[in-house]
Write a protein that holds these residues in place. Structure first.
Motif, PDB file in Angstrom:
ATOM      1  N   VAL A  62       1.125  -1.607   0.177  1.00 52.23           N
ATOM      2  CA  VAL A  62      -0.345   0.038   0.217  1.00 52.23           C
ATOM      3  C   VAL A  62       0.581   0.886  -0.110  1.00 52.23           C
ATOM      4  CG1 VAL A  62      -1.732   0.941   1.434  1.00 52.23           C
ATOM      5  CG2 VAL A  62      -2.343  -1.573   1.343  1.00 52.23           C
ATOM      6  N   PRO A  63       0.832   2.658  -0.995  1.00 53.92           N
ATOM      7  CA  PRO A  63       1.377   3.193  -0.743  1.00 53.92           C
ATOM      8  C   PRO A  63       1.545   4.152   0.856  1.00 53.92           C
ATOM      9  CG  PRO A  63      -0.304   3.383  -2.252  1.00 53.92           C
ATOM     10  CD  PRO A  63      -0.622   2.747  -1.745  1.00 53.92           C
ATOM     11  N   GLY A  64       2.914   4.538   0.682  1.00 53.15           N
ATOM     12  CA  GLY A  64       3.375   4.603   2.383  1.00 53.15           C
ATOM     13  C   GLY A  64       4.613   3.564   2.424  1.00 53.15           C
ATOM     14  N   ASP A  65       5.648   3.818   3.219  1.00 52.73           N
ATOM     15  CA  ASP A  65       6.480   2.970   3.616  1.00 52.73           C
ATOM     16  C   ASP A  65       6.148   2.591   5.510  1.00 52.73           C
ATOM     17  OD1 ASP A  65       7.597   3.037   1.501  1.00 52.73           O
ATOM     18  OD2 ASP A  65       9.487   4.598   2.265  1.00 52.73           O
ATOM     19  N   GLU A  66       6.658   1.397   6.033  1.00 52.59           N
ATOM     20  CA  GLU A  66       6.362   0.720   6.892  1.00 52.59           C
ATOM     21  C   GLU A  66       7.915   1.199   7.218  1.00 52.59           C
ATOM     22  OE1 GLU A  66       3.254   0.051   5.522  1.00 52.59           O
ATOM     23  OE2 GLU A  66       4.945  -1.271   4.186  1.00 52.59           O
ATOM     24  N   LEU A  67       7.951   0.862   8.818  1.00 46.82           N
ATOM     25  CA  LEU A  67       9.037   1.605  10.016  1.00 46.82           C
ATOM     26  C   LEU A  67       8.988   0.222  10.848  1.00 46.82           C
ATOM     27  CD1 LEU A  67      11.384   3.039  10.500  1.00 46.82           C
ATOM     28  CD2 LEU A  67      10.413   4.520  12.578  1.00 46.82           C
ATOM     29  N   LEU A  68      10.433  -0.842  10.591  1.00 48.31           N
ATOM     30  CA  LEU A  68      10.654  -1.654  11.509  1.00 48.31           C
ATOM     31  C   LEU A  68      11.711  -1.378  12.988  1.00 48.31           C
ATOM     32  CD1 LEU A  68      11.927  -4.656   8.999  1.00 48.31           C
ATOM     33  CD2 LEU A  68       9.829  -4.086   9.813  1.00 48.31           C
ATOM     34  N   VAL A  69      11.044  -1.403  14.410  1.00 51.85           N
ATOM     35  CA  VAL A  69      11.734  -1.342  14.891  1.00 51.85           C
ATOM     36  C   VAL A  69      11.578  -2.556  15.581  1.00 51.85           C
ATOM     37  CG1 VAL A  69      10.890   0.641  15.073  1.00 51.85           C
ATOM     38  CG2 VAL A  69       9.104  -0.423  16.404  1.00 51.85           C
ATOM     39  N   LEU A  70      12.484  -2.639  17.434  1.00 47.78           N
ATOM     40  CA  LEU A  70      12.615  -3.460  18.137  1.00 47.78           C
ATOM     41  C   LEU A  70      12.142  -3.588  19.422  1.00 47.78           C
ATOM     42  CD1 LEU A  70      13.571  -6.774  18.339  1.00 47.78           C
ATOM     43  CD2 LEU A  70      15.769  -5.961  19.403  1.00 47.78           C
ATOM     44  N   VAL A  71      11.726  -4.485  20.231  1.00 46.27           N
ATOM     45  CA  VAL A  71      10.394  -4.440  20.726  1.00 46.27           C
ATOM     46  C   VAL A  71      10.399  -4.941  21.745  1.00 46.27           C
ATOM     47  CG1 VAL A  71       7.940  -4.299  22.684  1.00 46.27           C
ATOM     48  CG2 VAL A  71       8.260  -2.839  19.759  1.00 46.27           C
ATOM     49  N   SER A  72      10.994  -4.739  23.429  1.00 44.13           N
ATOM     50  CA  SER A  72      11.183  -5.928  24.232  1.00 44.13           C
ATOM     51  C   SER A  72       9.951  -6.207  25.050  1.00 44.13           C
ATOM     52  CB  SER A  72      12.525  -5.919  24.331  1.00 44.13           C
ATOM     53  OG  SER A  72      13.908  -6.075  24.097  1.00 44.13           O
ATOM     54  N   CYS A  73       9.690  -6.818  25.832  1.00 41.73           N
ATOM     55  CA  CYS A  73       8.962  -7.134  27.396  1.00 41.73           C
ATOM     56  C   CYS A  73       9.735  -8.089  28.270  1.00 41.73           C
ATOM     57  CB  CYS A  73       8.126  -7.854  26.224  1.00 41.73           C
ATOM     58  SG  CYS A  73       6.427  -8.176  28.115  1.00 41.73           S
TER      59      CYS A  73
END
Length: 258
Positions: free
Chosen positions: A151-162
């Motif tokens: 879909v037009p528009g980028d996604e940002l990848l992040v690292l989440v920690s619990c």
């Protein structure tokens, strides 16, 4: 001369009327003089008229001659320089409008281990949920942006920690959609089977090629003493609203000898 000839001459002289030629000669001379004066004046006027016409013509602005560009081979036609225009900006996948600072932002986080789902506000990358567990978020190194959902528009990848202090830490790769400067979760990248054996994810070992996210998973470093495994590279892609594995090992990895 004979007497007879003299007698005839005397007779002719008696018949002739004397005429004074001076007035006639003077009148003719004056007529010729007037003609010469008139001719001279006409000549002067003609010359003066030509000079005046020349001055008038010279005094007028003269339009430049119209030059038709030559179309013959080898002819060079001067062209006006085009106005300077900004060069078009090319945006490649992973580039676009700057995303908000995820370490100091608010966005929804799906449920993860003992950290429930909900909107979280992170300050310097940390959001405490209670006295014993808290969430942290960090960008990848280097930051990764790509069009993952087509879909037009980028996604940002992040690292989440619990993290449950003193007990365990769970890590996941979260894809966030960047829209109008805000962040919206697209979903966790690691599937349930992968996440079931609690892999350790290095933020420097996540890469994107096209719409496939490749994650290197390892098994050491968990607080709960999870078994160590041989590092594996597994690829995931967003399909039908969820990330699924598309490359790499799929079976649960065997632990390394202790």
């Amino acid at each position: 001369m004979s007497d007879l000839f003299r007698a005839q001459l005397a007779e002719l002289a008696a018949q002739a009327t004397p005429v004074d030629l001076y007035p006639r000669v003077l009148a003719a001379s004056r007529r010729r003089a007037r003609r010469r004066v008139v001719a001279s004046v006409a000549t002067v006027l003609a010359l003066a008229g030509g000079l005046f016409a020349t001055v008038v013509v010279v005094g007028r602005p003269v339009a430049p001659p119209v030059i038709t560009p030559s179309t013959s081979p080898g002819a060079v036609t001067a062209r006006p320089s085009p106005a300077a225009t900004p060069a078009p900006t090319v945006t490649s996948p992973g580039q676009g409008l700057a995303a908000p600072d995820v370490r100091n932002a608010s966005f929804e986080v799906p449920a993860m281990a003992l950290c429930p789902a909900g909107r979280r506000t992170f300050v310097d990358g940390t959001e405490r949920e209670g006295p014993y567990n808290f969430l942290t978020v960090a960008e990848l190194s280097p930051p990764a942006r790509a069009d993952l959902d087509r879909v037009p528009g980028d996604e940002l990848l992040v690292l989440v920690s619990c993290r449950i202090e003193g007990i365990f830490t769970r890590k996941q790769v979260l894809a966030l959609t960047v829209a109008d400067g805000s962040l919206r979760p697209l979903g966790f990248v690691l599937d349930a089977k992968t996440f079931d054996f609690f892999p350790w994810v290095d933020p420097g070992q996540v890469s994107v090629r096209g719409d496939v996210v490749t994650v290197r998973i390892e098994g050491y470093g968990n607080d709960d003493g999870a078994e160590r495994i041989t590092p594996q590279d597994r690829g995931y892609a967003y399909r039908d609203g969820v990330f699924v594995q598309v490359s790499g090992p799929t079976a649960r990895p065997s632990p390394l000898p202790r």
